[in-house]
Design a protein around this motif. Structure first.
Motif, short mmCIF file in Angstrom:
data_model
loop_
_atom_site.label_atom_id
_atom_site.label_comp_id
_atom_site.label_asym_id
_atom_site.label_seq_id
_atom_site.Cartn_x
_atom_site.Cartn_y
_atom_site.Cartn_z
N MET A 40 0.83 -1.22 0.00
CA MET A 40 0.00 0.00 0.00
C MET A 40 0.86 1.27 0.00
O MET A 40 0.55 2.25 0.68
CB MET A 40 -0.95 0.02 1.21
N ARG A 41 1.93 1.25 -0.80
CA ARG A 41 2.81 2.42 -0.87
C ARG A 41 3.04 2.85 -2.32
O ARG A 41 4.16 3.14 -2.72
CB ARG A 41 4.15 2.09 -0.19
N THR A 42 1.95 2.89 -3.10
CA THR A 42 2.10 3.30 -4.49
C THR A 42 2.42 4.79 -4.62
O THR A 42 2.91 5.23 -5.66
CB THR A 42 0.81 3.04 -5.29
N GLY A 43 2.11 5.56 -3.59
CA GLY A 43 2.31 7.01 -3.65
C GLY A 43 1.16 7.75 -4.31
O GLY A 43 1.12 8.99 -4.27
N LEU A 44 0.23 7.04 -4.92
CA LEU A 44 -0.88 7.69 -5.61
C LEU A 44 -1.84 8.36 -4.63
O LEU A 44 -1.94 7.96 -3.46
CB LEU A 44 -1.64 6.67 -6.46
N ALA A 45 -2.55 9.37 -5.09
CA ALA A 45 -3.54 10.06 -4.27
C ALA A 45 -4.78 9.19 -4.15
O ALA A 45 -5.83 9.43 -4.77
CB ALA A 45 -3.89 11.41 -4.89
N CYS A 46 -4.64 8.13 -3.37
CA CYS A 46 -5.69 7.13 -3.21
C CYS A 46 -5.68 6.64 -1.78
O CYS A 46 -4.74 5.95 -1.37
CB CYS A 46 -5.46 5.97 -4.17
#
Length: 342
Positions: A128-134
């Motif tokens: 859970m560390r994609t960096g996306l604004a999600c």
């Protein structure tokens, strides 16, 4: 006496024949089973617990039974983690370090070649560390899952989101990333996720008729909404406890389970830690260290593994979006585990 409580008593007698007898555990465990059967735990409709492979109890609230399949919501993610591990074991996926853009070039085609989102790796999704604004826990988040569900192409929706953090650095719970893994499974194995899961995981565990949901574009929703029975969840937990083995067969590699159930990232402002789509927690009960490995789905759907006690617990529930979804955690940590520790 209800059938399920008969199963409980028989199971506990068998347990007592093979393990030390805890002075007060019979009454405590019987009480939990009775309350589950009578509907005494709001919205929790089933529970199944074993120690060292021997059943303590299997109980169902009225209208539920061993054949009923439940929407386990995000507990699906932990099962998707098992499938990723199987792909690495078989060689169709070389490593969790592989960039998703290399595996799914069409999904990333709208991005410039130097777009940093192209550097998101499989491991970033698993942690859970994609960096996306999600952030599914924040309704205002641009990539929040309820907004995704309203779109026609969930992958396109996710990959249009900007970066909010540096990739690989910040935990942000995002279902959309895990849904992408269904496309990865299809691309690398030539099988859609349900077929791959049946062949590599469910059939060896004796699980049949698993029901997966599809996205609007016909891909598999590997981030949630898988339907399994309570005994199915328990079988998965037993496999994890037994380091990937079922009988004499190594279903999932021991190395993958060790890697996927160890801490990879902290969960900000919470006690929990996160592995590869598995939740982790630890503490002390009566002075004894106890650790939890678990899959959690909204509503009260859980698979718990407590290695120190060789305990596996599975629960199903319908407390969607409510604090009462955590009742199974309370049952386990406040009632069952203390009763099993002298």
């Amino acid at each position: 006496m209800p059938l399920k409580l008969i199963r409980f008593i028989a199971g506990f007698v068998l347990l007592a024949a093979t393990m030390p007898i805890w002075s007060h555990a019979n009454d405590e465990v019987a009480g939990v089973a009775g309350r589950l059967t009578s509907g005494g735990y709001e919205g929790i409709n089933g529970g199944m617990i074993s120690v060292n492979g021997q059943l303590l109890f299997e109980a169902y609230e009225g209208g539920n039974n061993a054949d009923k399949r439940h929407d386990i919501r995000s507990a699906t993610k932990s099962i998707t983690s098992l499938l990723i591990g199987k792909m690495i074991e078989e060689g169709s996926l070389s490593s969790v370090k592989v960039k998703v853009s290399r595996l799914l070039p069409d999904e990333f085609a709208h991005m410039a070649k130097d777009d940093p989102r192209r550097d998101i790796r499989i491991e970033d999704i698993l942690t859970m560390r994609t960096g996306l604004a999600c952030n599914d826990w924040v309704p205002a988040s641009l990539g929040q899952e309820d907004k995704m569900y309203k779109t026609k192409d969930w992958a396109a929706f996710l990959l249009k989101q900007p970066l909010a953090y540096e990739i690989g650095e910040h935990f942000s719970y995002c279902t959309g990333g895990v849904v992408l893994l269904g496309r990865v499974i299809k691309k690398l194995t030539g099988m859609n996720a349900p077929a791959y899961a049946d062949d590599k995981l469910f059939r060896p565990l004796g699980i049949s008729d698993a029901k997966w949901e599809r996205t609007p574009t016909g891909h598999t929703d590997t981030g949630g909404h898988l339907r399994l029975s309570l005994p199915d969840l328990h079988k998965i937990g037993l496999m994890v406890l037994n380091k990937g083995k079922v009988g004499g067969e190594q279903v999932i590699s021991e190395n993958w389970l060790k890697e996927s159930t160890k801490e990879h990232t902290q969960v900000y402002e919470r006690r929990e830690r996160y592995g590869y789509l598995w939740w982790l927690n630890s503490g002390e009960v009566k002075g004894q260290p106890v650790s939890l490995i678990y899959a959690h789905g909204n509503g009260g759907n859980f698979i718990f593994i407590v290695p120190e006690l060789k305990l596996v617990a599975a629960f199903t529930g319908k407390n969607y979006g409510k604090p009462t979804q955590f009742i199974p955690m309370q049952i386990l940590t406040r009632e069952i585990i203390p009763a099993l520790i002298e």
